[in-house]
Design a protein around this motif. Structure first.
Motif, PDB file in Angstrom:
ATOM      1  N   VAL A  60       1.857  -6.501  10.466  1.00 49.13           N
ATOM      2  CA  VAL A  60       1.980  -7.172   9.066  1.00 49.13           C
ATOM      3  C   VAL A  60       0.616  -7.791   8.689  1.00 49.13           C
ATOM      4  CG1 VAL A  60       3.026  -9.241   7.908  1.00 49.13           C
ATOM      5  CG2 VAL A  60       4.411  -7.909   9.699  1.00 49.13           C
ATOM      6  N   SER A  61      -0.216  -8.387   9.652  1.00 51.57           N
ATOM      7  CA  SER A  61      -1.464  -8.840   9.370  1.00 51.57           C
ATOM      8  C   SER A  61      -2.352  -8.053   8.743  1.00 51.57           C
ATOM      9  CB  SER A  61      -2.154  -9.412  10.685  1.00 51.57           C
ATOM     10  OG  SER A  61      -2.133  -8.602  11.720  1.00 51.57           O
ATOM     11  N   LEU A  62      -2.190  -6.800   8.831  1.00 55.82           N
ATOM     12  CA  LEU A  62      -3.058  -5.609   8.176  1.00 55.82           C
ATOM     13  C   LEU A  62      -3.111  -5.923   6.671  1.00 55.82           C
ATOM     14  CD1 LEU A  62      -2.130  -2.331  10.004  1.00 55.82           C
ATOM     15  CD2 LEU A  62      -4.339  -3.693  10.380  1.00 55.82           C
ATOM     16  N   ILE A  63      -2.342  -6.784   6.167  1.00 53.94           N
ATOM     17  CA  ILE A  63      -2.360  -6.922   4.704  1.00 53.94           C
ATOM     18  C   ILE A  63      -3.650  -7.666   4.243  1.00 53.94           C
ATOM     19  CG2 ILE A  63      -1.309  -8.112   2.692  1.00 53.94           C
ATOM     20  CD1 ILE A  63       1.641  -7.826   4.271  1.00 53.94           C
ATOM     21  N   ILE A  64      -4.036  -8.481   5.500  1.00 46.23           N
ATOM     22  CA  ILE A  64      -5.285  -9.386   5.056  1.00 46.23           C
ATOM     23  C   ILE A  64      -6.509  -8.500   4.806  1.00 46.23           C
ATOM     24  CG2 ILE A  64      -6.663 -11.312   6.099  1.00 46.23           C
ATOM     25  CD1 ILE A  64      -4.100 -12.349   7.610  1.00 46.23           C
ATOM     26  N   ILE A  65      -6.568  -7.453   5.817  1.00 46.34           N
ATOM     27  CA  ILE A  65      -7.695  -6.557   5.609  1.00 46.34           C
ATOM     28  C   ILE A  65      -7.782  -5.850   4.235  1.00 46.34           C
ATOM     29  CG2 ILE A  65      -8.851  -4.541   6.734  1.00 46.34           C
ATOM     30  CD1 ILE A  65      -7.758  -5.498   9.477  1.00 46.34           C
ATOM     31  N   SER A  66      -6.667  -5.506   3.892  1.00 48.57           N
ATOM     32  CA  SER A  66      -6.345  -4.819   2.520  1.00 48.57           C
ATOM     33  C   SER A  66      -6.691  -5.630   1.174  1.00 48.57           C
ATOM     34  CB  SER A  66      -5.336  -3.737   2.478  1.00 48.57           C
ATOM     35  OG  SER A  66      -4.128  -4.749   2.620  1.00 48.57           O
TER      36      SER A  66
END
Length: 204
Positions: A60-66
């Protein structure tokens, strides 16, 4: 066993370096009269790491990178909190002084949240390192890996608090605690400068 050993060594390697979170937990344990009064910061930091690690493993935290805008906001808010924390620790006096008021549980929790959830470097380490390494496992192996990394955080925070309390107990005069506070403030200020550098590179 492989996933447990992998999770243990990986999380230990990430959590051992001196950072704002470690400095703050150690500092609060050294400043307070009892270990019980530092439970708010230990629990808050542990829950934050559990939350971040869980998000990283679930992806879920990959959203921050994108989302660059979200990254910039985290950097700015985190920088402000760390600067304020550095100022607060610089002016903090040990509990051996009659005029000293121990940092309240509410303030401990708010500071712990800021150094855990608003520390860009910590977030990126969790997402980029733990999240990525967790992807090589499936099923029970992934669960064991996750539980191990989370457990290391809790054990390490408790260990830091115990060591800090021992030092605070030995220092009857309070002069060493004052030095610890000053050093803690300087370390967090240096971390703030590094975050500002990363923010500048992110924007420009």
């Amino acid at each position: 066993m492989q996933s447990i050993i992998h999770g243990f060594l990986l999380s230990l390697g990430l959590i051992l370096p001196l950072g704002a979170q470690n400095v703050f937990i150690f500092n609060q344990a050294a400043n307070h009269k009892s270990l019980f009064k530092t439970l708010p910061v230990i629990i808050a930091a542990g829950l934050c790491d559990t939350f971040l690690i869980t998000l990283a493993i679930l992806g879920v935290s990959l959203i921050i990178i994108s989302m660059p805008i979200l990254q910039i906001m985290i950097y700015i808010i985190g920088l402000i909190f760390l600067m304020y924390m550095a100022w607060s620790l610089w002016h903090e006096k040990p509990s051996t002084f009659n005029t000293y008021n121990s940092m309240s549980a509410k303030k401990q929790v708010s500071f712990a949240l800021s150094v855990s959830l608003l520390n860009p470097h910590a977030i990126m380490d969790t997402i980029g390192v733990i999240g990525t390494n967790a992807n090589i496992y499936d099923g029970w192996d992934k669960i064991f890996f996750s539980l191990t990394t989370i457990s290391v955080s809790w054990i390490w925070f408790l260990f830091l608090a115990i060591v800090g309390k021992k030092i605070g107990h030995i220092d009857k005069s309070g002069k060493y605690i004052v030095l610890i506070n000053k050093c803690s403030s300087i370390i967090i200020l240096i971390i703030s400068i590094l975050i500002f550098k990363s923010l500048f590179e992110l924007i420009f």
